[in-house]
Scaffold this active site. Structure first.
Site, PDB file in Angstrom:
ATOM      1  CB  SER A   1      15.175  -1.926 -58.404  1.00 63.75           C
ATOM      2  OG  SER A   1      16.014  -2.049 -57.281  1.00 63.75           O
ATOM      3  CD  GLU A   2      12.589  -3.325 -53.087  1.00 68.09           C
ATOM      4  OE1 GLU A   2      12.570  -3.781 -54.253  1.00 68.09           O
ATOM      5  OE2 GLU A   2      12.890  -4.012 -52.099  1.00 68.09           O
ATOM      6  CG  ASN A   3      16.833   1.043 -55.453  1.00 72.49           C
ATOM      7  OD1 ASN A   3      16.270   0.098 -56.003  1.00 72.49           O
ATOM      8  ND2 ASN A   3      18.015   1.474 -55.835  1.00 72.49           N
TER       9      ASN A   3
ATOM     10  CB  SER B   1       9.582   3.372 -55.738  1.00 70.48           C
ATOM     11  OG  SER B   1       9.896   2.014 -55.876  1.00 70.48           O
TER      12      SER B   1
ATOM     13  CG  ASN C   1      10.035  -6.078 -56.031  1.00 69.69           C
ATOM     14  OD1 ASN C   1      10.666  -6.878 -55.351  1.00 69.69           O
ATOM     15  ND2 ASN C   1      10.235  -4.765 -55.976  1.00 69.69           N
TER      16      ASN C   1
END
Lengths: 235, 209, 209, 235
Positions: C46-48, C88, C23
């Protein structure tokens, strides 16, 4: 570039097994169980396993095979006893058994995989399951604390993998496989088909490859436990 | 005439309403599916990871990857969706299932239910029963009023280890329908030809008016 | 000569290994993606809700349904998978991401990091930063050694509200690379032409041998 | 037979709104937000909303529209401030704000929907977020207790629904929509396309219809917040 794909189930377990280890095995009844990896675990000779699995297989299939060889020391399950050898070992005290409600078991796995060491649930309040557990009220209702579970090794079964370990499951064979794959320090998946990375639609992947360290293509018996049918009335 | 198993299932089917998501236990509750009116939109959940459970497959069409919580081969419907066990019990625990219709060994006047273990006998486990009785909005028990020895299963207090405490809303037996209310059980319906006196004689639980 | 932003990113890219899930934060960390060797199998999260983040789209091919955690339009790769926010952060919190490379306002010798709020200024929120520093196995900070006023950002103790406590493993600045070790920070690499004395003069944190 | 499909966003909210209610709104930034239901919520005139949403929209789009009309009393978010009106109301004390780490927020929604009133997480330990929260050690590490969130109404956006409310999302527009749909006492989904039940593959449904009470087909602007592109080097 992917190094996740192994040629045989035995190779896929190489270096991962040790006596006294905790193993999660996906599946519900005999549906969606990692048949090949269970056999490889038997061949490995590893002993004193704590097996976390919703069920314990039948005498000659599934986790029953590891009971026959007495490789399992303890089981954490929600429903067992389709299995005479299990019964014998349990009644004689050779096998430890911890019953978890099925939903609590599934959530404990998901929690372990998600970095959640404990959560509160209503399930089991006022029953044997709640004994010795912390009770706590939220909004006037009583809940008990359950802990997350992590396994040294998770073995799961999927329909398809790509070479990066992205998994797709088939119908109700999904069951415990995704939460258990999340909860493995190492997770090995056996699949019916390995496809090139890029063949799976990114919106249709059930379990991202980050949760899967090794993959092997298996051959499957897929035994049916309760064959129920209806008569064809119209032709 | 007490209700037959099938009549009990038919009575239990009246608990369902249009748009309901329903979990049916093993035994008599399974038969409830046969009594859902064709024009009623009811979705059956199977806790191993499926909504929209269809009937048994035609012979030769059994799919080992498609089973219900009783491990029986089944089929899909147009509305069917599949999901993992954690999501399945998120539905159950989170109160998203409208009703569960379950069997029982014993129920008590305070809504306690015992249906998973008999001390001294081999215990197979609770499966999803504890999650269902704790999480589902409305719990209806369908069972014979008495066991095979003729002893009542409708008690002041359960003698067997509990599946859930104070969770049962309604009990349908071969003799009558009870609601769990303040102070005990209330008879809300009698099987044809069964008298209040018959029910009282077969019930240990406090019956309130 | 201190490292440029791009050189810092290149140095940070050396923290990556084959098979890593990574990340990258906003700012210099984003540039790290440009320095990943072509033959190295690295997957960007991508943490979304995405693994396998691809480059920016060609003009005219932007998809509003395909953005990264910085809300920038991006593209997919063959390996890409999508998932919801809860899943996520299950990945992040559960320790499944091998490394996070993040920017910071301040870091301290005990591994504390501050990068989300300045008291008295409008606070936009921590976004996913607290989850990342708490959950990811290895946290590498990439930042300028000093702020725009020339004050060191490598402190004995953070003065700003923390994002995480004792979570940083390595710090890459324009002057050097530190490891967070027992008793303070250890210089493991110097930028070309930068001396240990230069680093000491620009650092408040305890430097250990 | 399905009664879940409504003709307009306004109709889909009928009877569901009341002053002081808690509303969860799916989306990340402006991606995957329920544009039509936010507008309908504005038209409804409902006041004193507690809005749970990862972000607060921009001045003239997304939840920013409900800030303009001062219908929001409090926000629970992880990142805000792409929004001048938000800034003004917050600095003047008109708007309450509770920051949650993004993963904590997502998990609080999933927990609320899953009947889990509390869970432990490492996120935020030693920071302002941990203040006033129970701390507890598991296996030698410290965690804090976070609570599950439930909303009176969840509004979410999906790509497709069938008439039974089974949902499929597109790419990163999935984000907070599934966990928030799970956590709504009532959940209304707006979609780009409603297909007949049976058109969706049961293995490809992202969110089962049990979590969705009402559906409406919307029209979408889908604004892009950060349009980033690269040059075409080869043709």
């Amino acid at each position: 570039m992917s190094k996740k794909v192994y040629n045989t189930a035995a190779e896929a377990l190489e270096g991962l097994t040790f006596d006294g280890m905790t193993v999660m095995a996906g599946g519900f009844g005999l549906c969606g169980i990692p048949e090949n990896l269970i056999l490889a675990l038997r061949e490995s000779g590893v002993k004193d396993i704590t097996a976390i699995s919703n069920n314990a297989g039948v005498d000659d299939f599934g986790l029953g095979l590891l009971l026959q060889t007495r490789q399992i020391k303890k089981m954490i399950s929600s429903y067992v006893g389709e299995n005479k050898e299990f019964e014998r070992q349990y009644l004689s005290g050779e096998l430890e058994l911890e019953f978890n409600p099925q939903g609590t078991l599934a959530e404990r796995c998901r929690a372990g995989g998600a970095g959640i060491p404990g959560f509160y649930t209503k399930t089991g309040v006022g029953t044997l399951v709640a004994e010795g557990k912390e009770h706590r009220d939220f909004n006037g209702e009583t809940y008990i604390l359950e802990t997350g579970l992590v396994a040294d090794l998770s073995i799961v079964k999927a329909e398809k993998a790509d070479t990066h370990g992205n998994l797709v499951f088939n119908k109700t064979a999904r069951n415990f496989n995704p939460p258990m794959a999340m909860a493995g320090k190492v997770t090995v998946a056996e699949v019916e088909e390995i496809v090139p990375t890029g063949d799976l639609d990114p919106d249709e992947i059930h379990l991202p490859g980050i949760f899967v360290q090794r993959i092997v293509k298996g051959t499957f018996e897929k035994r049916i436990e309760q064959r129920t049918t209806r008569k064809r009335e119209h032709y | 005439m007490p209700w037959t198993r099938d009549e009990m299932a038919a009575r239990a089917a009246k608990e369902l309403h249009d748009g309901f998501y329903v979990n049916l236990g093993i035994g008599i509750p399974t038969l409830v599916a046969n009594h859902i009116p064709e024009d009623m939109d009811v979705t059956l959940q199977s806790e191993n990871g499926m909504l929209g459970m269809g009937p048994f497959p035609f012979e030769g069409e059994e799919d080992p990857d498609l089973i219900n919580a009783g491990k029986q081969t089944i089929t899909t419907l147009p509305r069917t969706s599949f999901f993992d066990s954690a999501t399945s019990f998120a539905m159950i625990r989170g109160g998203h299932i409208n009703i569960a219709i379950l069997g029982a060994m014993e129920v008590a006047e305070n809504g306690d239910i015992a249906n998973w273990m008999i001390p001294g006998k081999l215990v197979k486990g609770m499966g999803g029963a504890m999650d269902l009785v704790a999480g589902v909005k409305r719990i209806v028990v369908v069972m014979d009023h008495c066991n095979k020895k003729g002893e009542t299963k409708v008690l002041k207090a359960c003698t067997l280890p509990l599946t859930g405490k104070g969770v049962v809303n309604r009990i349908i037996t071969d003799l009558c329908v009870f609601d769990v209310v303040e102070g005990g059980l209330k008879v809300v319906e009698l099987a044809p030809g069964v008298s209040m006196q018959d029910v009282k004689e077969s019930t240990e639980a406090t019956i309130v008016a």
